[in-house]
Design an enzyme around this catalytic site. Structure first.
Site, mmCIF file in Angstrom:
data_model
loop_
_atom_site.group_PDB
_atom_site.id
_atom_site.type_symbol
_atom_site.label_atom_id
_atom_site.label_comp_id
_atom_site.label_asym_id
_atom_site.label_seq_id
_atom_site.Cartn_x
_atom_site.Cartn_y
_atom_site.Cartn_z
ATOM 1 N N ASP A 16 30.966 -38.874 56.199
ATOM 2 C CA ASP A 16 31.867 -38.834 55.140
ATOM 3 C C ASP A 16 31.196 -38.095 53.822
ATOM 4 O O ASP A 16 30.046 -38.221 53.890
ATOM 5 C CB ASP A 16 32.544 -40.052 54.478
ATOM 6 C CG ASP A 16 33.593 -39.839 53.447
ATOM 7 O OD1 ASP A 16 34.494 -38.914 53.459
ATOM 8 O OD2 ASP A 16 33.526 -40.433 52.412
ATOM 9 N N ASP A 18 32.665 -37.714 50.209
ATOM 10 C CA ASP A 18 32.542 -38.048 48.785
ATOM 11 C C ASP A 18 32.257 -39.773 48.867
ATOM 12 O O ASP A 18 32.680 -40.445 49.384
ATOM 13 C CB ASP A 18 34.075 -38.120 48.136
ATOM 14 C CG ASP A 18 34.477 -36.782 48.044
ATOM 15 O OD1 ASP A 18 34.161 -36.141 46.954
ATOM 16 O OD2 ASP A 18 35.047 -36.068 49.001
ATOM 17 N N ASP A 312 32.676 -44.518 53.158
ATOM 18 C CA ASP A 312 32.934 -45.601 51.850
ATOM 19 C C ASP A 312 34.206 -46.208 51.864
ATOM 20 O O ASP A 312 34.579 -47.163 51.217
ATOM 21 C CB ASP A 312 32.517 -44.930 50.613
ATOM 22 C CG ASP A 312 33.557 -43.880 50.295
ATOM 23 O OD1 ASP A 312 34.278 -44.133 49.343
ATOM 24 O OD2 ASP A 312 33.901 -43.126 51.061
#
Length: 427
Positions: A16, A18, A312
């Protein structure tokens, strides 16, 4: 969670963007997100101007794993069995007696839906990542404001909050300089974005040199992705990855079929016609994990290539990658640095900037343990706080053990471990 996990056994390593590859300066980015939403509510929807000011310790309210009961204006911290451990009405904490009076010791009414990893309905919203959390604080303050001025019993502000999110984050917002968020990050990237540590860059190159296929899968649109990656990784960021997928619209990327969510090529950051299949590495938009996996089979020459994905968000990254695609998952959880007793000795001796604290910041970093909400991982049952045997796991903690292969506080933690290890070493 697994007792043993070897990255060397994985053929494909996905990331991922961000808050995984791109880490933010949390106090500044949280304030920007809060201000972006609050400004819209005040100027476009007529909410109280007091929402535009924040006390220095306001971000202590922000805690991953909270659920907003939209109609009641209550925020809830849930135990692994679905009972309510703590609650607030707006920003105001409810006492143990109030929690027991309102919720008792029974499963919360929407827990069955939440535990099915449905993160949002018309009745509730689950906050599980740093882009969402400032919105939780704003919603709580909206409830406080409505109580003060209108004495409401049921709340109808959520549609305005959704409009604020869409105004700032819609696909065209970056190009059009719409809202506050994108223009501010464009103009002051160093204020909000942390440079990728050299150890992580070297680790990514080490993985690729060892024959791993590297993926970047982000729900950010291509123009914002490019800004982030150029600033965080450098202008040569595309060389780190074999396949880049933007506007992936996770979790749907993992759960949708090719017909529902085809891949699209990009020209000047504009999406083109849908592709019938994914035939070669490159940069794509939208898409689905089914066709991606077919391409990975061709690229590796294996019928069942092993994929690991770092992310996250439990809802958008970890759960769907494991549940729908059966990928190994590594959960990036900065809260591992915040709960006392599980902070690695090395982390305690690191400079403050590595931990996310920056001199001169007035707002508290949101991922250190919230005084209002307590540990992300465990808590005591309401009304029995002094009884040792009443310490229970939170629902968020249960999700980690259920859906993630391992959890680490940052990519730097695993990259640092590889400085002195050959790639063949197990993790």
């Amino acid at each position: 969670m697994q007792q043993h996990f070897s990255l060397a056994e994985c053929d494909v390593v996905g990331f991922d963007l961000d808050h995984t590859l791109c880490r933010y300066h949390l106090p500044q980015s949280a304030r920007l997100i809060y201000d972006s939403f609050a400004q819209y509510l005040v100027t476009e929807k007529g909410y109280d101007e007091d929402l535009l000011t924040l006390a220095p310790d306001s971000l202590d309210f922000c805690c991953k794993g909270l659920v907003l009961d939209i109609e009641e204006g209550n925020f809830l911290k849930l135990a692994e069995d679905g009972t309510v451990l703590r609650a607030s009405h707006g920003t105001k904490s409810m006492t143990s007696e109030e929690v027991l009076e309102v919720y008792g010791r029974k499963e919360w009414k929407h827990f069955n839906t939440v535990s099915g990893m449905v993160s949002r309905t018309a009745k509730y919203y689950l906050y599980d990542n740093y882009f969402d959390l400032p919105g939780a604080l704003l919603c709580a303050r909206v409830v406080d404001s409505l109580d003060q001025h209108d004495g409401q019993k049921k709340y109808d502000f959520w549609k305005d909050m959704v409009a604020a999110i869409q105004h700032n984050y819609k696909i065209s917002a970056f190009k059009e300089d719409c809202g506050m968020y994108f223009p501010e990050v464009k103009n002051h990237p160093d204020k909000y974005l942390q440079r990728c540590p050299e150890s992580v860059k070297k680790w990514l190159k080490q993985l690729k040199n060892a024959g791993k296929i590297l993926l970047l899968i982000t729900s950010s649109h291509s123009d914002y992705c490019r800004l982030l990656c150029e600033h965080v990784l450098g202008n040569d960021f595309e060389e780190y990855f074999d396949i880049l997928i933007t506007n992936a619209l996770k979790p749907g990327f993992f759960s949708h079929t090719p017909n529902q969510r085809p891949f699209r090529t990009l020209e000047n950051d504009e999406e083109q016609e849908a592709l019938l299949s994914l035939d070669k590495p490159g940069w794509y938009s939208q898409g689905n994990s089914i066709q991606l996996y077919d391409l990975l089979k061709k690229m590796t020459g294996k019928l069942d290539p092993k994929v690991v994905y770092f992310g996250d968000s439990m809802h958008s990254d970890i759960f769907p990658a494991r549940h729908y695609s059966n990928w190994e998952t590594v959960f990036i959880l900065e809260e591992l640095l915040g709960d006392k007793g599980i902070v690695p000795a090395k982390a305690e001796s690191e400079p403050l900037e590595k931990k996310g604290k920056y001199e001169g910041d007035q707002l508290k970093v949101p991922y250190f343990v919230s005084k209002q909400w307590g540990s992300f991982f465990m808590d005591r049952l309401p009304g029995l706080e002094n009884a040792e045997e009443t310490l229970v796991h939170t629902w968020s903690c249960k999700c980690i053990s259920t859906y993630s292969t391992i959890a680490i506080p940052s990519l730097e933690a695993i990259a640092d471990a590889y400085r002195s290890l050959p790639l063949s070493a197990g993790v």
